[in-house]
Design a protein around this motif. Structure first.
Motif, PDB file in Angstrom:
ATOM      1  N   ALA A 260     -28.283  98.403  93.285  1.00  0.00           N
ATOM      2  CA  ALA A 260     -27.882  98.578  94.677  1.00  0.00           C
ATOM      3  C   ALA A 260     -26.687  97.703  95.048  1.00  0.00           C
ATOM      4  CB  ALA A 260     -29.080  98.248  95.585  1.00  0.00           C
TER       5      ALA A 260
ATOM      6  N   ARG B  37     -33.097  92.480  90.539  1.00  0.00           N
ATOM      7  CA  ARG B  37     -31.819  92.115  91.164  1.00  0.00           C
ATOM      8  C   ARG B  37     -31.520  90.645  90.924  1.00  0.00           C
ATOM      9  NH1 ARG B  37     -34.094  92.915  97.297  1.00  0.00           N
ATOM     10  NH2 ARG B  37     -35.728  91.346  97.207  1.00  0.00           N
TER      11      ARG B  37
ATOM     12  N   ARG C 148     -33.713 100.568  90.552  1.00  0.00           N
ATOM     13  CA  ARG C 148     -32.427 100.920  91.180  1.00  0.00           C
ATOM     14  C   ARG C 148     -31.422  99.799  90.967  1.00  0.00           C
ATOM     15  NH1 ARG C 148     -32.110  96.586  94.231  1.00  0.00           N
ATOM     16  NH2 ARG C 148     -33.458  96.367  96.034  1.00  0.00           N
TER      17      ARG C 148
ATOM     18  N   GLU D   7     -24.726 100.046  98.815  1.00  0.00           N
ATOM     19  CA  GLU D   7     -25.122  99.367 100.056  1.00  0.00           C
ATOM     20  C   GLU D   7     -23.862  99.055 100.876  1.00  0.00           C
ATOM     21  OE1 GLU D   7     -28.132  96.342  99.077  1.00  0.00           O
ATOM     22  OE2 GLU D   7     -29.462  98.082  99.052  1.00  0.00           O
TER      23      GLU D   7
HETATM   24  N1  GLU Z   1     -26.494  94.858  97.729  1.00  0.00           N
HETATM   25  C1  GLU Z   1     -26.985  93.666  97.141  1.00  0.00           C
HETATM   26  C2  GLU Z   1     -25.912  93.007  96.327  1.00  0.00           C
HETATM   27  O1  GLU Z   1     -24.923  93.628  95.977  1.00  0.00           O
HETATM   28  C3  GLU Z   1     -28.203  93.912  96.263  1.00  0.00           C
HETATM   29  C4  GLU Z   1     -29.427  94.141  97.059  1.00  0.00           C
HETATM   30  C5  GLU Z   1     -30.667  94.353  96.261  1.00  0.00           C
HETATM   31  O2  GLU Z   1     -30.587  94.569  95.052  1.00  0.00           O
HETATM   32  O3  GLU Z   1     -31.712  94.341  96.872  1.00  0.00           O
HETATM   33  O4  GLU Z   1     -26.042  91.858  96.008  1.00  0.00           O
END
Ligand code: GLU
Length: 464
Positions: A7, A202, A5, A41
């Motif tokens: 996010a 990530r 994913r 998110e």
């Molecule tokens: N929402 C987070 C960000 O933009 C990423 C979180 C994740 O990938 O677990 O840094």
């Protein structure tokens, strides 16, 4: 099945570091015939905006990273988070904490004064033989996760290798605030679990969140995903890329005339490699990509190399597609008729000369609208007698019945000999008078494309 994913938090524009994270997650899924999920998110209600959500969706579309599921929005999943909070409470993995802000502040100050690492002292954590404080009236409690007290959390990071955190370093983190809203780390856990994410790929700014998330997943009896933390992208001075100093938003690259495949190619090379290959297609990247080849250390953005790659992708791109990208740029310069000569053919002739699409539009403009030549070019190339000579050359051009590059070319040598001049003394003035610039590809090919009528019209107008 493999499921990854991307996010992002919609709190600004889509950053190229984010695009690289998305690219690696996407490529991993594609390579392994898995699925790729887009999750927005957006639980930080103060910082999330609909414009940023749109920028993410547009950016993903522009670079061509398609997703199989989503976009999911965390703000639409609050009931689910509340249910999982309750599940943890019921199972004794979470507890209510009635500490007021003031109490926590006092605790922090005391710990600081003692030179201790600040942490929540677990005063509301139910433990055998412990008497909990009296529940105060009018305090809405938060819910805290009961982090294990001893042992450690270990995982084998697919990029960084083995990582271990002692549980004593981790707090009993808040998973639901006093108003019932779930917190960031908690939502990520529930989502990764519900969405069946098998590899969490990530940025490495999340390494510190991972042990907290693993502990919650374990408490839920959820399967643990694998983790891969990607290093940062630095600018050419070795600093973190920032909005103020660097082009970091995907939109900036689009306006700079970058092709999306060039951006992806370049981002792929930042921190990952396949031998000495620099220029490759997205299909090749998917075929070659493996997380084990991602470098664990930060990489630097090299603008010159990036532009070189963009130039390579422009050369390789289909001319019809380039025409559709360049046409609006020409129209924005006030050039309305771009059908004669055919833009695709102009592009085929000039595209070797450019590094971005804005330069490409510039190289095409004089085919549709003669430029006003620079005074310096006029001074240098249009001397006494030049215009008369060009009128004589126009007479010769007029005789050509089959207007082709080679027939135009065939006139050059004999004309120069007859006039007693060098080739440059014909080519440069021709360029200035016909195109309004000295910077053109081979002049015979330019004249051929412009068409006989247009060339003669421009020459006549310029030499009267
Ligand atoms: N929402 C987070 C960000 O933009 C990423 C979180 C994740 O990938 O677990 O840094």
């Amino acid at each position: 099945m493999i499921k990854t994913r991307f996010a992002p938090s919609p709190t600004g524009f889509l950053h190229i570091g984010g695009v690289r994270t998305a690219l690696f997650s996407w490529a991993y899924a594609r390579k392994n015939k898995g699925q790729f999920v887009l999750r927005i998110e957006d639980t930080d209600l103060e910082r999330s905006t609909p414009e940023s959500v749109q920028a993410i969706l547009d950016g993903m579309h522009w670079v061509g990273l398609d997703y199989d599921e989503g976009p999911f929005y965390q703000t639409q999943r609050f009931d689910r988070y509340a249910a999982v909070v309750q599940q943890l409470l019921d199972a004794g993995h979470a507890y209510y904490c009635y500490c007021s802000k003031e109490e926590l502040e006092e605790l922090r100050q005391e710990q600081e004064a003692r030179g201790e690492h600040t942490h929540y002292d677990r005063r509301w954590r139910p433990e055998a033989g412990k008497t909990l404080p009296q529940i105060p009236e009018d305090v809405q409690p938060v819910v805290r996760f009961k982090n294990p007290l001893d042992g450690s959390v270990k995982w084998h990071d697919l990029v960084k290798g083995d990582i271990e955190f002692a549980n004593t370093e981790l707090d009993d983190i808040i998973i639901a605030r006093a108003d019932g809203s779930p917190t960031y780390n908690f939502c990520v856990v529930v989502d990764d679990w519900d969405m069946g994410i098998t590899q969490v790929i990530r940025g490495d700014d999340h390494v510190n969140n991972t042990p907290k998330q693993i502990n919650i997943l374990k408490a839920l009896g959820a399967p643990l995903p694998e983790y891969a933390h990607l290093p940062m992208i630095l600018n050419e001075n070795g600093q973190k890329m920032s909005k103020r100093r660097d082009a970091v938003s995907v939109v900036d690259y689009e306006t700079q005339g970058i092709l999306p495949e060039a951006l992806l190619n370049y981002l792929a090379r930042l921190g990952w490699g396949h031998g000495d290959d620099e220029f490759f297609s997205i299909e090749q990247f998917i075929q070659w990509f493996d997380l084990k080849d991602v470098s664990p250390s930060a990489s630097r953005f090299n603008h010159e190399k990036f532009l070189w790659l963009n130039a390579q992708h422009i050369k390789a791109a289909d001319n019809k597609r380039l025409a559709s990208l360049v046409a609006p740029k020409l129209q924005a310069k006030g050039i309305e008729h771009i059908d004669q000569p055919v833009l695709e053919e102009v592009i085929a002739l000039v595209k070797e000369r450019v590094q971005d699409l804005n330069q490409l539009a510039l190289e095409c403009d004089y085919f549709y609208q003669k430029r006003v030549p620079l005074e310096a070019d006029v001074q240098k190339h249009i001397q006494e007698g030049t215009k008369e000579r060009m009128q004589r050359f126009a007479q010769e051009l007029l005789q050509i019945s089959d207007w082709q590059t080679e027939h135009i070319h065939a006139l050059f040598k004999p004309f120069c000999e007859k006039e007693g001049i060098k080739m440059g003394q014909l080519g440069m003035p021709l360029r200035v008078l016909v195109c309004g610039t000295t910077q053109t590809p081979s002049v015979d090919a330019v004249l051929a494309l412009l068409g006989k009528d247009e060339v003669l019209k421009r020459l006549n107008e310029a030499t009267i």
